[in-house]
Structure formats: structure tokens, C-alpha cells
Design an enzyme around this catalytic site. Structure first.
Site: not given
Ligand code: 1PR
Length: 593
Positions: A142, A247, A249, A290, A448
Site C-alpha cells: 500500500c 493488501h 494480508e 451485533d 440508525d
Molecule cells: O452509537 O457509536 O455506540 O454505536 C452503536 C452501534 O451499535 C451502531 O452501529 C448501531 O447500529 C448498533 N446497534 C445499537 N443497538 C442495536 C440493536 O440492534 N439493538 N444494532 C444495534 C444495529 C443493525 C445492524 C444489523 C442489520 C442487519 N444492528 O447492524 O446487523 O440491521 O440485520 P438483518 O440482516 O438481520 O436485518 P454507537
């Protein structure tokens, strides 16, 4: 065990110290002392060797590789890859270590100017030129390729090592491409480069905003080129000297083969290098985990429905879909192009107190050789004892533990609101600080949003779109309200406004979730993904709602998303990643296989 500390980190405590906007060629490098130039000012390929430096044969063992890490970023991935291939690492401490190396890898990280400053101040620039001039085994990665050129336009012009004729410039986003160039491309292998023998038409992983372009002066060096809006140099080779813009790696098994061939140059070719076809950037398929601690204190992969991760049972426990390290390893084997960990309670539990998450990254990065993103809780924080941690420290710990990119959620919303209100970039937000120090390609903003239907486009002071499917009361319009704290609090800013603001503040990529679609398996919110991917010049990852392979082809056909992410269907083993890839191929959408 080999030392893992970055030998120059004491010198380079922070890249912030080196920012410059100088418009003239910067401080002359020691390399220029012994590079001669012809009448046109071009670099002559014969060097005048400095008398003070000489290369002597070394007795280092065959399984040791010397690593030049000047402390500016995450080289954990290359360390992990080298260990995985059975090598131990000797860190360069002095210019003499370069001259005495049996094989030297230079994984340039960060920006051109600070890298050259460090190389010049420490005498490494001169040693590197001598080492290369003597045709010793060298692999630049890189920035380690870019530094070999005469100069770079990155915060410059800035003078480089001058080994290869040419100037490193920025990709031209006006040509309709997204910058940074992030993702998987196939190469056009130009000549026998040995280390690319197993690559053929397979894709390798790039992440960069600057590139060198082929010319008559440097054509003898070029071993492969790549197409991204234009043809740029993806690797060089002359004798034992190699460098790659991608990259290895982070390029999965094919990337490990590139490293293996550099480390074992006598390996027989398993496959004739093939002319790569002109390829586009492959669309990425990302697996998202998650992660949070359940009620028993175990770190688990969970998955919500519209962000509610608790089972609808009497116990109301956190849904447990597996162990983070195991699942990440499985998704790597299944062909995920990238893996994201989101520490979903990071907004309330300070991540540096949440050491299991750091451990997850450390363990995962030992065996997973595709990019890893981690998010959750990246912000400034003062703990109970009054100790202050900057968001930069939190990000640094994540990078040190194996993350390639960090993802910011809530804190980016606050920064964007402030920026829109004042019109001033303070430079103090976590987003600005981290992208300044680690580069914007290392910073993802996770949005979100929640869909809010309205009857008329003028009903709210945010970007409103006509929706494909009307709302419950027949509303034809909607805006997408950003939320913080895992969807718990709506904010006075729309996803459109946020995306534009965070791009200005230094985000390199957007992870676009949608609370309404999360976990529903009914497909991505095409209206939202189209809105955002048409509005910004950085890559957009579509997320939330994938239920079938067809949903992936739909989002790539109808929007400008660069990648699509899913969680539930992979965790529940309803759809294997390979089925998604095969379907995309059938639909003639380029993917990494
Ligand atoms: O605010 O900087 O502390 O970041 C928190 C992070 O955690 C953010 O990226 C936020 O999107 C994520 N988050 C917080 N709470 C939740 C929750 O689900 N209760 N998850 C959460 C976000 C959404 C996606 C999920 C997709 C695909 N989850 O990450 O994986 O919607 O899901 P699917 O294919 O099953 O539909 P901060």
C-alpha cells in the site's frame, strides 16, 4: 515470541504532529543524496550508493521476516498473517536492521508526508534505498508501494524515495468513482511477477485514495495494473523488489498466497499467471455480528427485530446466536468479504472497560484475513475515577487489537448536528480526529434511521422523498430520522443531512441501517439506500432486512450501494454466504468468489 511493540511509536506518537499543507516539495530526503537525475528531471535507475551504508550478508534464520513498522497505524494484520504462515517477526529498530535483513516487508500505513518524515529523520530512507538498490528481497504494501515513487500529491507535493519514476496522485472522483477506493478488484497481470502466480483472475482487497499511474518511464517496473475509473499501478516488480497497492494480508487465501510466494520465492507455480480481465470493483457481501453481554455476563452474538434483541418469552433474555470469534471464523471460511462487529451496548458501557470485545478482535484477527470493522461506544469518556479517555484512544485500542476500520454511531450524529448548526468544522469530534490520524478510509459512520411518513414534502425541514410503498394512512412521503443510543432516541436530523455532513467531516464509508427493516427479512429499504448512495461520494453499505439472495441483487441493481450487509439470515443459517455470491454472479453482478 517476537516483539510486537512498534519500534518507532515513541518517535511517532501521533500523526497529527506531521500534518502539512505545504504546496512546495517538502524537505529533501536522504534518498535524494544518491539518486541521480537525467536532463528531464527523471530519476535514473542506477543509484549512487552512499559510502556510509553497505549491505552485509546476514545469518538470520529462514523463518524470520524483518518488518519495518514506523508506528503510524495498524500493522497487526500483517503480523498475524506472517505468523499464520509460520514466520516470526524481527522489528526494525535501526537503519542497520534494514541493511541486514534477509527479507524485508514494509507495510506502509497512514499518510505519505508523515511516513517520509519518519523515514528521513531516522535514516531509514537512506537504508531502504540502499537495500533496494542491492536487489534484496523487499515487499512494500500500500503506502509501502507509493513511497517508492518520486513524490506524492497527498498533502503535498511531498518528496518520496524516488526509486520509481512517477507521481502519486489522488483518484479523480469527478470521473464518477467513489473515493476512497475500498473493496475487491481483479488485476491485469502484465508480466511474470512470481508473487502473483496464484492470483489469476481472483480479486484482491484495496483501500486507498491515492494511486500511481503507468507511464513510459515506469513501465519496466509494472507487474500488474488495476481498473478503477482509470488504470493504475497495482503492483511492481524488479528482481527481488516487489510492492503491491492492495493488501495481501486482507485478501483472504489468495492474499496469503502472495505473501507465501514472497517468503518462499522458489515455490513452484501452481497456476500460470493469467491476464486478468478488465474488472469493476466487486460488490461486497458483509456479515455483521451485533455483540453484547447477556444477562449471565457472557459476550454473545445477538440479533434484534427492529433493534429489540430480547426474546419474546417470560424470561425476556437476550437472544443468543453464538460466540463472536467462532462465528466470525466461520463467515471468513464461507466467503464473507468483510466482517463487522457492533458492540451494541457500547453507548452505555465504555468499551475500554469492556475488554472481552477487545479480546474478540484480537482472537478473530489471528485467523481471519479479510477486513474487520468494529463499532460501538467510540466517543470521549470520563470514567468513575475521573480519568479522561479521548475517542482517539478508544479507536487506537480497537486498531491495535486488529480492527481495520472503526464505526461511529451516536457520536457522529451529535457531530453532524453541531456542524450543520454552526457551519464550522471544529476538528474536535471523534469522527474528525480519528479520520485525521488514521485516514478517512478507516472511519465508517453507522446510521440508525427510522422511517417517518408525512403527507407533504414541506411538512418537515429535512429531506423528504416520495416512497415506493405508502404509509399506514396512505402517506406518500417520508423522511428518515436519525437515532442515537441503539435506536432509543430520535434526533432532529435526517439520514440525508447526516450522510452529507459526515462525508464533509471525514467519514470514509457509510453503514446504512434501517430500524424499520432490521430483522424483518423483507428486503433492504431501497428508497433509503438509493437516496443516500446517490447523495454522497463515499461508499455506502446497505444494511437491514435481507431475507433472500434476491434481496442482494435487488439492492445492487436499483441503487448505488457498494456493499450489502446481513446478520440474521447468516446467523440462523437460512442462507449461506456462498449462495448469495452465486446468485449475484448469475445476475452478472461482479463479486469476489
Ligand atoms: O452509537 O457509536 O455506540 O454505536 C452503536 C452501534 O451499535 C451502531 O452501529 C448501531 O447500529 C448498533 N446497534 C445499537 N443497538 C442495536 C440493536 O440492534 N439493538 N444494532 C444495534 C444495529 C443493525 C445492524 C444489523 C442489520 C442487519 N444492528 O447492524 O446487523 O440491521 O440485520 P438483518 O440482516 O438481520 O436485518 P454507537
Amino acid at each position: 515470541m517476537e516483539a510486537t511493540a512498534a519500534p518507532f511509536s515513541s518517535i511517532v506518537s501521533s500523526r497529527q504532529n506531521f500534518s502539512s499543507s505545504s504546496s512546495s516539495i517538502r524537505a529533501s530526503s536522504p534518498a535524494s543524496l544518491f539518486l541521480s537525475r537525467n536532463n528531464n528531471g527523471n530519476v535514473n535507475r542506477k543509484f549512487k550508493s552512499p559510502r556510509s551504508l553497505s549491505v552485509r550478508a546476514s545469518s538470520t534464520s529462514d523463518s524470520v521476516v524483518t518488518l519495518l513498522d514506523y508506528g503510524a497505524g495498524n500493522v497487526r494484520s500483517i503480523r498475524n498473517a506472517l505468523r499464520h504462515l509460520g514466520f516470526s517477526i524481527k522489528d526494525v529498530q535501526t537503519p542497520g536492521d534494514i541493511l541486514n535483513a534477509d527479507r524485508l516487508i514494509f507495510p506502509g500505513v497512514g499518510a505519505f508526508a508523515p511516513a517520509m518524515d519518519v523515514l528521513n529523520r531516522t535514516g531509514m530512507a537512506e537504508a531502504l534505498c540502499t537495500y533496494i538498490e542491492n536487489d534484496r528481497p523487499f515487499l512494500g504494501i500500500c503506502l509501502g508501494l507509493q513511497l517508492l515513487f518520486e513524490s506524492s500529491e497527498e498533502n503535498g507535493p511531498v518528496k518520496g524515495l524516488g526509486v520509481i519514476p512517477g507521481i502519486v496522485g489522488r483518484f479523480d472522483s469527478s470521473a464518477g468513482i467513489r473515493v476512497p477506493h475500498i473493496g475487491w478488484n481483479a488485476l491485469q497481470v502484465r508480466k511474470d511477477s512470481e508473487i502473483l502466480d496464484d492470483v489469476g483472475n481472483r480479486h484482491v482487497y484495496f483501500v486507498h485514495s491515492y494511486r500511481a499511474i503507468p507511464s513510459d518511464e515506469n513501465k519496466d517496473w509494472i507487474s500488474s495494473t488495476c481498473n478503477y475509473g482509470e488504470s493504475f499501478i497495482s503492483s511492481i516488480r524488479r528482481g527481488n523488489v516487489h510492492a503491491v497497492q492492495f493488501h495481501p494480508e486482507k485478501s483472504g487465501e489468495v492474499g496469503l498466497s502472495v505473501l507465501r510466494r514472497f517468503l518462499h520465492p522458489k515455490l513452484p507455480a501452481t497456476q500460470k499467471p493469467m491476464e486478468g480481465k478488465a474488472s469493476k470493483l466487486a460488490k461486497r457481501v458483509i456479515a455483521c455480528l451485533d455483540v453484547r453481554t447477556n444477562d449471565n455476563g457472557d459476550l454473545v452474538v445477538t440479533k434484534g427485530d427492529q433493534y429489540d434483541v430480547r426474546e419474546q418469552s417470560n424470561e425476556n433474555e437476550v437472544r443468543n446466536l453464538g460466540k463472536p470469534v467462532d462465528l466470525a471464523g466461520q463467515y471468513y471460511k464461507d466467503g464473507a468479504d468483510e466482517i463487522s462487529f457492533l458492540n451494541i451496548t457500547g453507548f452505555r458501557d465504555f468499551p475500554l472497560g469492556d475488554l472481552p470485545m477487545i479480546q474478540v478482535l484480537r482472537h478473530t484477527s489471528k485467523n481471519v484475513f479479510v477486513p474487520l470493522t468494529v463499532g460501538g461506544g467510540i466517543r470521549d469518556f470520563t470514567d468513575a475515577s475521573g480519568r479522561y479517555y479521548s475517542s482517539l484512544e478508544v479507536a487506537a485500542e480497537y486498531f491495535r487489537s486488529g480492527a481495520d476500520k472503526i464505526s461511529i454511531g451516536s457520536d457522529a450524529v451529535y457531530a453532524a448536528e453541531e456542524f450543520i448548526k454552526s457551519g464550522v468544522k471544529t476538528g474536535k469530534s471523534s469522527l474528525e480526529q480519528i479520520s485525521r490520524v488514521y485516514g478517512n478510509q478507516a472511519v465508517v459512520v453507522s446510521i440508525d434511521p427510522r422511517r417517518v411518513y408525512v403527507n407533504h414534502p414541506d411538512d418537515v425541514p429535512y429531506k423528504v422523498i416520495r416512497v415506493t410503498n405508502p404509509g399506514p394512512n396512505g402517506e406518500e412521503y417520508a423522511w428518515y430520522q436519525c437515532t442515537v443510543s441503539g435506536g432509543r432516541e430520535g434526533r432532529p436530523i435526517g439520514a440525508f443531512e447526516l450522510a452529507k455532513a459526515v462525508e464533509e467531516l471525514g467519514a470514509g464509508e457509510i453503514l446504512l441501517n434501517c430500524i424499520d427493516c432490521d430483522g424483518q427479512g423483507k428486503g433492504f429499504d431501497i428508497d433509503l439506500v438509493k437516496l443516500i448512495s446517490d447523495s454522497v461520494g463515499i461508499p455506502v453499505i446497505a444494511s437491514s432486512g435481507a431475507g433472500t439472495p434476491r434481496h442482494f441483487s435487488e439492492v445492487f441493481e436499483k441503487t448505488n450501494a457498494s456493499a450489502a450487509l446481513a446478520a440474521g439470515i447468516f446467523h440462523r443459517k437460512e442462507v449461506p454466504i456462498q449462495s448469495v455470491k452465486e446468485h449475484l454472479q448469475e445476475e452478472r453482478i461482479e463479486v469476489r468468489i
